[in-house]
Scaffold this motif. Structure first.
Motif, PDB file in Angstrom:
ATOM      1  N   GLN A 361       0.813  -1.213   0.000  1.00  0.00           N
ATOM      2  CA  GLN A 361       0.000   0.000   0.000  1.00  0.00           C
ATOM      3  C   GLN A 361       0.846   1.263   0.000  1.00  0.00           C
ATOM      4  O   GLN A 361       0.475   2.266  -0.612  1.00  0.00           O
ATOM      5  N   GLU A 362       1.978   1.216   0.700  1.00  0.00           N
ATOM      6  CA  GLU A 362       2.798   2.410   0.871  1.00  0.00           C
ATOM      7  C   GLU A 362       3.909   2.533  -0.160  1.00  0.00           C
ATOM      8  O   GLU A 362       4.689   3.492  -0.130  1.00  0.00           O
ATOM      9  N   ALA A 363       3.999   1.606  -1.091  1.00  0.00           N
ATOM     10  CA  ALA A 363       5.072   1.630  -2.087  1.00  0.00           C
ATOM     11  C   ALA A 363       4.961   2.874  -2.963  1.00  0.00           C
ATOM     12  O   ALA A 363       3.861   3.274  -3.359  1.00  0.00           O
ATOM     13  N   PRO A 364       6.082   3.518  -3.275  1.00  0.00           N
ATOM     14  CA  PRO A 364       6.046   4.643  -4.220  1.00  0.00           C
ATOM     15  C   PRO A 364       5.463   4.186  -5.556  1.00  0.00           C
ATOM     16  O   PRO A 364       5.814   3.128  -6.074  1.00  0.00           O
ATOM     17  N   GLY A 365       4.545   4.973  -6.068  1.00  0.00           N
ATOM     18  CA  GLY A 365       3.933   4.619  -7.341  1.00  0.00           C
ATOM     19  C   GLY A 365       2.929   3.490  -7.262  1.00  0.00           C
ATOM     20  O   GLY A 365       2.621   2.868  -8.289  1.00  0.00           O
ATOM     21  N   ALA A 366       2.391   3.231  -6.065  1.00  0.00           N
ATOM     22  CA  ALA A 366       1.377   2.180  -5.932  1.00  0.00           C
ATOM     23  C   ALA A 366       0.113   2.576  -6.696  1.00  0.00           C
ATOM     24  O   ALA A 366      -0.312   3.734  -6.669  1.00  0.00           O
ATOM     25  N   ILE A 367      -0.473   1.612  -7.385  1.00  0.00           N
ATOM     26  CA  ILE A 367      -1.689   1.845  -8.177  1.00  0.00           C
ATOM     27  C   ILE A 367      -2.796   0.977  -7.600  1.00  0.00           C
ATOM     28  O   ILE A 367      -2.791  -0.253  -7.738  1.00  0.00           O
ATOM     29  N   LEU A 368      -3.760   1.617  -6.938  1.00  0.00           N
ATOM     30  CA  LEU A 368      -4.864   0.893  -6.305  1.00  0.00           C
ATOM     31  C   LEU A 368      -5.865   0.431  -7.363  1.00  0.00           C
ATOM     32  O   LEU A 368      -6.351   1.224  -8.171  1.00  0.00           O
ATOM     33  N   SER A 369      -6.167  -0.847  -7.351  1.00  0.00           N
ATOM     34  CA  SER A 369      -7.196  -1.417  -8.216  1.00  0.00           C
ATOM     35  C   SER A 369      -8.304  -2.007  -7.359  1.00  0.00           C
ATOM     36  O   SER A 369      -8.066  -2.407  -6.218  1.00  0.00           O
ATOM     37  N   LEU A 370      -9.496  -2.077  -7.926  1.00  0.00           N
ATOM     38  CA  LEU A 370     -10.639  -2.678  -7.250  1.00  0.00           C
ATOM     39  C   LEU A 370     -11.180  -3.831  -8.075  1.00  0.00           C
ATOM     40  O   LEU A 370     -11.060  -3.832  -9.305  1.00  0.00           O
ATOM     41  N   PRO A 371     -11.813  -4.805  -7.411  1.00  0.00           N
ATOM     42  CA  PRO A 371     -12.590  -5.771  -8.190  1.00  0.00           C
ATOM     43  C   PRO A 371     -13.694  -5.033  -8.934  1.00  0.00           C
ATOM     44  O   PRO A 371     -14.079  -3.927  -8.560  1.00  0.00           O
ATOM     45  N   PRO A 372     -14.221  -5.606 -10.008  1.00  0.00           N
ATOM     46  CA  PRO A 372     -15.251  -4.921 -10.797  1.00  0.00           C
ATOM     47  C   PRO A 372     -16.421  -4.440  -9.952  1.00  0.00           C
ATOM     48  O   PRO A 372     -16.844  -5.108  -9.003  1.00  0.00           O
ATOM     49  N   VAL A 373     -16.939  -3.271 -10.307  1.00  0.00           N
ATOM     50  CA  VAL A 373     -17.998  -2.602  -9.540  1.00  0.00           C
ATOM     51  C   VAL A 373     -19.250  -2.469 -10.400  1.00  0.00           C
ATOM     52  O   VAL A 373     -19.170  -2.112 -11.586  1.00  0.00           O
ATOM     53  N   GLY A 374     -20.404  -2.737  -9.817  1.00  0.00           N
ATOM     54  CA  GLY A 374     -21.673  -2.462 -10.461  1.00  0.00           C
ATOM     55  C   GLY A 374     -22.108  -3.477 -11.494  1.00  0.00           C
ATOM     56  O   GLY A 374     -23.027  -3.202 -12.269  1.00  0.00           O
ATOM     57  N   LEU A 375     -21.502  -4.647 -11.513  1.00  0.00           N
ATOM     58  CA  LEU A 375     -21.827  -5.629 -12.547  1.00  0.00           C
ATOM     59  C   LEU A 375     -22.865  -6.647 -12.093  1.00  0.00           C
ATOM     60  O   LEU A 375     -23.426  -7.360 -12.930  1.00  0.00           O
TER      61      LEU A 375
END
Length: 435
Positions: A361-375
């Motif tokens: 979570q704290e890594a430089p350049g971390a890119i948060l992704s989510l499981p698909p939403v609203g499907l």
């Protein structure tokens, strides 16, 4: 899709409700005759996880019965009761993707509750997600989980020179898998959960593609995505062949069939239990765009017309206290959503995972992704796009560009039918377009 009466009755029995509730359940979930409240949740569905959480709930919120349900009928069950003006569910628990589609119409505004609960230290990104693109809060962040690498000391011996296991690039990760295979008599030691119930598609969605392309859907068929799939094909060539049978990686890790693996924290946590000194849990690697990782964020919401909103609010308050959050971590392996120190007396395996999740979570350049939403019920169709892409490109050696073009049409058709915005890390445009 409504849950059948017989299924409701079994849910209520499992939650500890009596005959009064079972009678009322013929037409829907109901509170029990002794004043209990139903807490309907998509989380902790396996019997052992559900029982452990019910034990926690019995101490933290007496009178609240925990009922689990699969993701597909969750939203329709809530909508049907609210639309009928006969809500019998008091409290909801689910992932962001389960709850977000119910916002603004089927859920109570919890903005005031967030203020009343005070500075519990929820990450700003979590609170932003809970607003679902509005100026109101529709759920309270409850717990979080992610996916990590699990490495045995036997695999760590073959880490490439100069590589930091806690800060790997994807190239170094591949070099590591190759070196370990060669040192093991040309037998791979890396395993991935590519079985029928495995979560390898989450690796592609939340880790590989964001790391290589910065996004997931709007870069699905980009040149960078082609590079990502080419990489996965090469990585797979250094995986244990039986990976196509692996659903939970802790089993082959524990048996020694695999010495290095990636999976959900709950699905690898038991591997180090017998000998934690010989194990490390590590963040995922990083690619050209950063360290893509998927956060599994669960929330608590109150449906419109809840039969006991005050008890629901008190239950949320209790479940988001630091001490209760740490108890959930100990029992079911889901990490706190609030800002609280992770104690040093946790079981060693959970402590190892906690450190890896924090680093990720704290890594430089971390890119948060989510499981698909609203499907809703069609989430499985989107997962199938990624699974079919893997099968064609990696297992069958099909042309990458042609496969992605074909699967992009399938994916776009689903999104066009649903008319939903994209989810993180893609920008939340009004309609999600496959790129």
């Amino acid at each position: 899709m409504l849950v059948s009466g017989s299924t409701r009755r079994s849910f209520l029995r499992a939650a500890g409700f009596g005959a009064a509730a079972l009678s009322a359940a013929c037409t829907g979930f109901a509170t029990s005759g002794n004043g209990g409240m139903i807490f309907l949740s998509t989380q902790f569905r396996p019997a052992d996880e559900a029982e452990r959480f019910r034990g926690l709930l019995a101490d933290a919120a007496p009178g609240v019965g925990y009922v689990t349900i699969e993701e597909s009928p969750f939203a329709s069950q809530v909508r049907s009761q609210v639309d009928a003006g006969a809500t019998q569910i008091g409290l909801l628990g689910g992932l962001h993707g389960d709850i977000a589609p119910l916002a603004d119409g089927y859920l109570q505004d919890l903005t005031g509750l967030v203020a009343d609960l005070g500075p519990r230290g929820w990450p700003a990104a979590y609170l932003e997600l809970a607003r679902v693109g509005t100026d109101r809060t529709w759920y309270i962040p409850w717990a979080t989980a992610s996916y990590v690498l699990a490495a045995h000391a036997e695999a760590l011996e073959h880490l490439p020179s100069g590589a930091d296991a806690a800060s790997l690039t994807y190239d170094q990760f591949l070099d590591w898998a190759i070196a370990a295979r060669r040192a093991n008599g040309n037998r791979p030691v890396l395993g991935l959960p590519a079985g029928p119930k495995g979560l390898l598609h989450r690796f592609v969605q939340g880790f590989l593609l964001p790391s290589f392309t910065g996004r997931q859907i709007t870069t699905f068929r980009s040149n960078e995505a082609v590079t990502a799939w080419r990489y996965l094909r090469e990585l797979w060539a250094n995986c244990v062949p039986a990976s196509t049978n692996f659903d939970f990686m802790q089993e082959p890790l524990d048996s020694g069939e695999v010495r290095l693996a990636w999976d959900h924290v709950v699905r690898v946590v038991h591997a180090p239990e017998r000998d934690p000194r010989n194990w490390r849990m590590l963040p995922a690697p990083r690619g050209s765009h950063g360290l893509g990782y998927m956060a599994v964020i669960a929330g608590l919401a109150i449906p419109e017309g809840s039969p006991d909103p005050e008890l629901a609010q008190r239950t949320i308050s209790t479940l988001t206290r630091p001490d209760t959050q740490l108890r959930l971590l100990r029992s079911n392996g889901f990490f706190p959503s609030v800002d609280t120190a992770i104690p040093g007396d946790l079981p060693p395996a959970i402590q190892l995972e906690a450190d890896a999740v924090r680093r990720q979570q704290e890594a430089p350049g971390a890119i948060l992704s989510l499981p698909p939403v609203g499907l809703g019920q069609r989430e499985g169709e989107v997962s199938k796009v990624f699974k079919d892409s893997f099968r064609s490109i990696v297992l069958d050696g099909a042309d990458i560009r042609a496969t992605l073009d074909q699967q992009a049409r399938v994916l776009q058709g689903i999104l066009d039918d649903l008319k939903v915005p994209c989810w993180a890390p893609d920008p939340a445009a009004e309609l999600c377009r496959v790129g």
